[in-house]
Motif scaffolding. Sequence first.
Motif, PDB file in Angstrom:
ATOM      1  N   LEU A 419      10.740   2.752  37.604  1.00 45.17           N
ATOM      2  CA  LEU A 419      11.175   3.770  38.574  1.00 45.17           C
ATOM      3  C   LEU A 419      11.871   4.923  37.876  1.00 45.17           C
ATOM      4  N   HIS A 420      12.786   4.611  36.974  1.00 44.38           N
ATOM      5  CA  HIS A 420      13.571   5.641  36.296  1.00 44.38           C
ATOM      6  C   HIS A 420      12.748   6.446  35.297  1.00 44.38           C
ATOM      7  N   HIS A 421      11.578   5.933  34.935  1.00 44.68           N
ATOM      8  CA  HIS A 421      10.704   6.651  33.998  1.00 44.68           C
ATOM      9  C   HIS A 421       9.418   7.123  34.681  1.00 44.68           C
ATOM     10  N   ASN A 422       9.435   7.152  35.998  1.00 40.30           N
ATOM     11  CA  ASN A 422       8.262   7.576  36.764  1.00 40.30           C
ATOM     12  C   ASN A 422       8.204   9.101  36.818  1.00 40.30           C
ATOM     13  N   PRO A 423       7.181   9.725  36.222  1.00 42.48           N
ATOM     14  CA  PRO A 423       7.133  11.197  36.190  1.00 42.48           C
ATOM     15  C   PRO A 423       6.967  11.833  37.562  1.00 42.48           C
ATOM     16  N   LYS A 424       6.482  11.066  38.548  1.00 40.64           N
ATOM     17  CA  LYS A 424       6.372  11.610  39.900  1.00 40.64           C
ATOM     18  C   LYS A 424       7.729  11.668  40.587  1.00 40.64           C
ATOM     19  N   VAL A 425       8.665  10.891  40.075  1.00 39.27           N
ATOM     20  CA  VAL A 425      10.020  10.860  40.637  1.00 39.27           C
ATOM     21  C   VAL A 425      10.966  11.714  39.806  1.00 39.27           C
ATOM     22  N   TRP A 426      10.825  11.613  38.486  1.00 37.67           N
ATOM     23  CA  TRP A 426      11.677  12.331  37.547  1.00 37.67           C
ATOM     24  C   TRP A 426      10.788  13.142  36.595  1.00 37.67           C
ATOM     25  N   PRO A 427      10.608  14.439  36.818  1.00 38.15           N
ATOM     26  CA  PRO A 427       9.791  15.255  35.899  1.00 38.15           C
ATOM     27  C   PRO A 427      10.316  15.163  34.463  1.00 38.15           C
ATOM     28  N   ASN A 428       9.386  15.090  33.512  1.00 37.24           N
ATOM     29  CA  ASN A 428       9.751  14.921  32.098  1.00 37.24           C
ATOM     30  C   ASN A 428      10.760  13.774  31.942  1.00 37.24           C
ATOM     31  N   PRO A 429      10.367  12.573  32.321  1.00 41.33           N
ATOM     32  CA  PRO A 429      11.327  11.474  32.411  1.00 41.33           C
ATOM     33  C   PRO A 429      11.959  11.058  31.098  1.00 41.33           C
ATOM     34  N   VAL A 431      13.108  13.056  28.818  1.00 33.43           N
ATOM     35  CA  VAL A 431      14.062  14.076  28.387  1.00 33.43           C
ATOM     36  C   VAL A 431      15.439  13.768  28.961  1.00 33.43           C
ATOM     37  N   PHE A 432      16.458  13.808  28.113  1.00 34.99           N
ATOM     38  CA  PHE A 432      17.843  13.601  28.558  1.00 34.99           C
ATOM     39  C   PHE A 432      18.336  14.888  29.207  1.00 34.99           C
ATOM     40  N   ASP A 433      18.470  14.877  30.514  1.00 37.16           N
ATOM     41  CA  ASP A 433      18.815  16.086  31.270  1.00 37.16           C
ATOM     42  C   ASP A 433      19.857  15.745  32.331  1.00 37.16           C
ATOM     43  N   PRO A 434      21.139  15.860  31.994  1.00 36.51           N
ATOM     44  CA  PRO A 434      22.194  15.510  32.957  1.00 36.51           C
ATOM     45  C   PRO A 434      22.184  16.353  34.223  1.00 36.51           C
ATOM     46  N   SER A 435      21.564  17.531  34.182  1.00 36.92           N
ATOM     47  CA  SER A 435      21.552  18.390  35.372  1.00 36.92           C
ATOM     48  C   SER A 435      20.816  17.748  36.545  1.00 36.92           C
ATOM     49  N   ARG A 436      20.042  16.695  36.275  1.00 37.28           N
ATOM     50  CA  ARG A 436      19.391  15.976  37.379  1.00 37.28           C
ATOM     51  C   ARG A 436      20.434  15.449  38.371  1.00 37.28           C
ATOM     52  N   PHE A 437      21.660  15.204  37.858  1.00 39.97           N
ATOM     53  CA  PHE A 437      22.702  14.613  38.685  1.00 39.97           C
ATOM     54  C   PHE A 437      23.824  15.601  38.999  1.00 39.97           C
ATOM     55  N   ALA A 438      23.506  16.895  38.886  1.00 46.17           N
ATOM     56  CA  ALA A 438      24.488  17.920  39.229  1.00 46.17           C
ATOM     57  C   ALA A 438      24.835  17.835  40.716  1.00 46.17           C
ATOM     58  N   PRO A 439      26.067  18.155  41.079  1.00 51.82           N
ATOM     59  CA  PRO A 439      26.434  18.136  42.502  1.00 51.82           C
ATOM     60  C   PRO A 439      25.470  18.969  43.334  1.00 51.82           C
ATOM     61  N   GLY A 440      25.003  18.397  44.421  1.00 50.89           N
ATOM     62  CA  GLY A 440      24.078  19.108  45.303  1.00 50.89           C
ATOM     63  C   GLY A 440      22.621  18.936  44.959  1.00 50.89           C
ATOM     64  N   SER A 441      22.317  18.266  43.831  1.00 56.63           N
ATOM     65  CA  SER A 441      20.914  18.070  43.452  1.00 56.63           C
ATOM     66  C   SER A 441      20.244  17.104  44.431  1.00 56.63           C
ATOM     67  N   ALA A 442      19.006  17.409  44.782  1.00 55.78           N
ATOM     68  CA  ALA A 442      18.277  16.605  45.770  1.00 55.78           C
ATOM     69  C   ALA A 442      17.608  15.418  45.089  1.00 55.78           C
ATOM     70  N   GLN A 443      17.832  14.242  45.629  1.00 52.13           N
ATOM     71  CA  GLN A 443      17.213  13.019  45.103  1.00 52.13           C
ATOM     72  C   GLN A 443      16.812  12.115  46.253  1.00 52.13           C
ATOM     73  N   HIS A 444      15.753  11.378  46.035  1.00 49.02           N
ATOM     74  CA  HIS A 444      15.404  10.314  46.980  1.00 49.02           C
ATOM     75  C   HIS A 444      16.518   9.260  46.932  1.00 49.02           C
ATOM     76  N   SER A 445      16.835   8.687  48.078  1.00 51.15           N
ATOM     77  CA  SER A 445      17.936   7.721  48.154  1.00 51.15           C
ATOM     78  C   SER A 445      17.720   6.508  47.249  1.00 51.15           C
ATOM     79  N   HIS A 446      16.452   6.218  46.904  1.00 55.71           N
ATOM     80  CA  HIS A 446      16.155   5.049  46.076  1.00 55.71           C
ATOM     81  C   HIS A 446      15.440   5.438  44.772  1.00 55.71           C
ATOM     82  N   ALA A 447      15.745   6.651  44.281  1.00 60.32           N
ATOM     83  CA  ALA A 447      15.166   7.087  43.008  1.00 60.32           C
ATOM     84  C   ALA A 447      15.989   6.625  41.814  1.00 60.32           C
TER      85      ALA A 447
END
Length: 520
Positions: A419-429, A431-447
Motif C-alpha cells: 500500500l505504501h509503495h503503490n504508485p496509484k496511491v503515492w506518486p513516485n513512491p 522518493v522521500f518526500d515529507p511534503s506528502r504529510f504537510a498540514p492540509g494535504s489530501a489523503q485517502h483515510s486508509h492510504a
Amino acid sequence: MSVSVLSPSRLLGGVSGILPAASLLILLLLLIKAAQIYLHRQWLLKALQQFPCPPSHWLFGHIQEFQHDQELQRIQKWVETFPSACPYWLWGGKVRVQLYDPDYMKVILGRSDPKSHGSYRFLAPWIGYGLLLLNGQTWFQHRRMLTPAFHYDILKPYVGLMADSVRVMLDKWEKLLGQDSPLEVFQHVSLMTLDTIMKCAFSHQGSIQVDRNSQSYIQAISDLNSLVFCRMRNAFHQNDTIYSLTSAGRWTHRACQLAHQHTDQVIQLRKAQLQKEGELEKIKRKRHLDFLDLLLLARMDNGSILSDKDLRAEVDTFMFEGHDTTASGISWILYALATHPKHQERCREEIHGLLGDGAPSPGENHLDQMPYTTMCIKEALRLYPPVPGIGRELSTPVTFPDGRSLPKGIMVLLSIYGLHHNPKVWPNPEVFDPSRFAPGSAQHSHAFLPFSGGSRNCIGKQFAMNELKVATALTLLRFELLPDPTRIPIPMARLVLKSKNGIHLRLRRLPNPCEDKDQL
C-alpha cells in the motif's frame, strides 16, 4: 505333531496378509487426500478468477519467486502490474490474496474478520493468546480492559522516561564512536526501546541497556521474528509435531524459553513489590494505572476475567510489540534522515528553535510543535512500515468497491508495505518526500497505515509516536547522521520490518550541540 498357534510360519503368514491390506488402505487415504486438495484448489481458482496473478506452479505456487528474502521487492512489482489485489499461492491449495489498495483496506478493516488462524497460531507458543491473537468477544474484553493504560494522562510522564533511555543510548554511542566511524544501530535502538517499555509499562527501575540478560532477550526476539516468519512459508513445517522434531523447531522452543524467562521475571518482581506494606493501596489510589499494574489488579479483583495464563500472554505480547516495532521505526527513520541531509538539517533547526539554548525542560506538549520533524517521521514510516502486513480470514463473503468479490474462508493479507509503495496511491513512491504529510494535504483515510486501522488498530499508537519523536529529536541534537555507502540496508520482510544486512550509519558529534541533558 501339531503346529503351534504362535509358530513363526503362522505369524509371517498373518503379517504378509495384513501388509497388502494396510498398503491398500494407505494408498486409498492418499488418493482421497489428493482428491480433496485438487477439488479445493479448483474451488479456489474459480473463486479467484476475478483476480489475475503471475503464473504459479500447481504444487509450489509462487514460493520460488519469494526466495532469498526478495518478498518486498516482488510485491512492489506486483503492485505496479495487478490493480488493487493479487493472489499469492504458497503451495498446492494454500493461497493468500494480497491487498494494497486503500479502498480494499478500508472494507476489510471496517469488518470484524478474525486473524488468519493458519498463520497467527504459530505465534501462540511465544506470545500466547493476548490482544494480538485474540478474536471476538474475548478480544473486545481485553481491549476494553487495557485501553486505560494508554490514556493521555498516563502517557504524559512517559516522555521524560523515554528521554532518559535515549540519552543512555546516545552516551554509549559517544563512547563507541571515533570520528565518522560506522555503527550498526538496530541492536542499540532495540535495547533502548526495551528499556523504555520496561520503565513505562512495567514499572522497572533503572536502565537495562547494559544488562546481558536483556541482550539475550533481544536476540531471542530477533530469532523468533525470523523463525516464525519462515515457518509460515514452509509447507513441511505446518504440523506442530513434525516442526518440533526439526532443528528450527528446537531453536524456536529455546528462544521461547528465553523470552518467557524475561517476562516471568518482570511479572514476579512487580508482584513482590506490590506485596510490600502500603504499596498495593497506594497503587489502587492512582487515577490511572500503568499497564502491568492494571493487569495485576484485574487478576486480583476478578480472576475469572484474567487468568495467570492470560496475564503472561498480555505481558509477552506487549513486551514484544512495545519495543520491536518502535525499534524498527526509529532505526529506519534515522537511516532515512541520514540519506537526506537537507531534511535532516531542517528537522534539527526546528528542534533547536523549539527548545532554544538553555531552554527549560519542555513538557509533552512540545511533541505536537514539531510539524516538519513529524512529517519526516511519517514519510519514513511510509517507506519503511514497521509491520509489513497483517492477515485476516474472511468470516463472510465480501464485495469490494470495484465490484470484485471474495467468498467466505479466503485468507487475505493486507500488505501495508505494498500500500505504501503503490504508485496509484503515492506518486513516485520510492522518493522521500515529507511534503506528502504537510498540514492540509489530501489523503485517502486508509492510504497510510503504519499502525493498522479500524477497531483493531495499534492500541499503543500514541505511545509509539511519542517515542519516535523523542528519539529522533534527541539524536539530531547530539549527532549528524550520515549513511555508510558500503552497506546500504536491504529491507527484509519479517513479522517486523528488518534489514537483511543491518542498518549502518556514520555518526558525527556536532561541534556545538544544543545541550540535551534537561530538554526532553
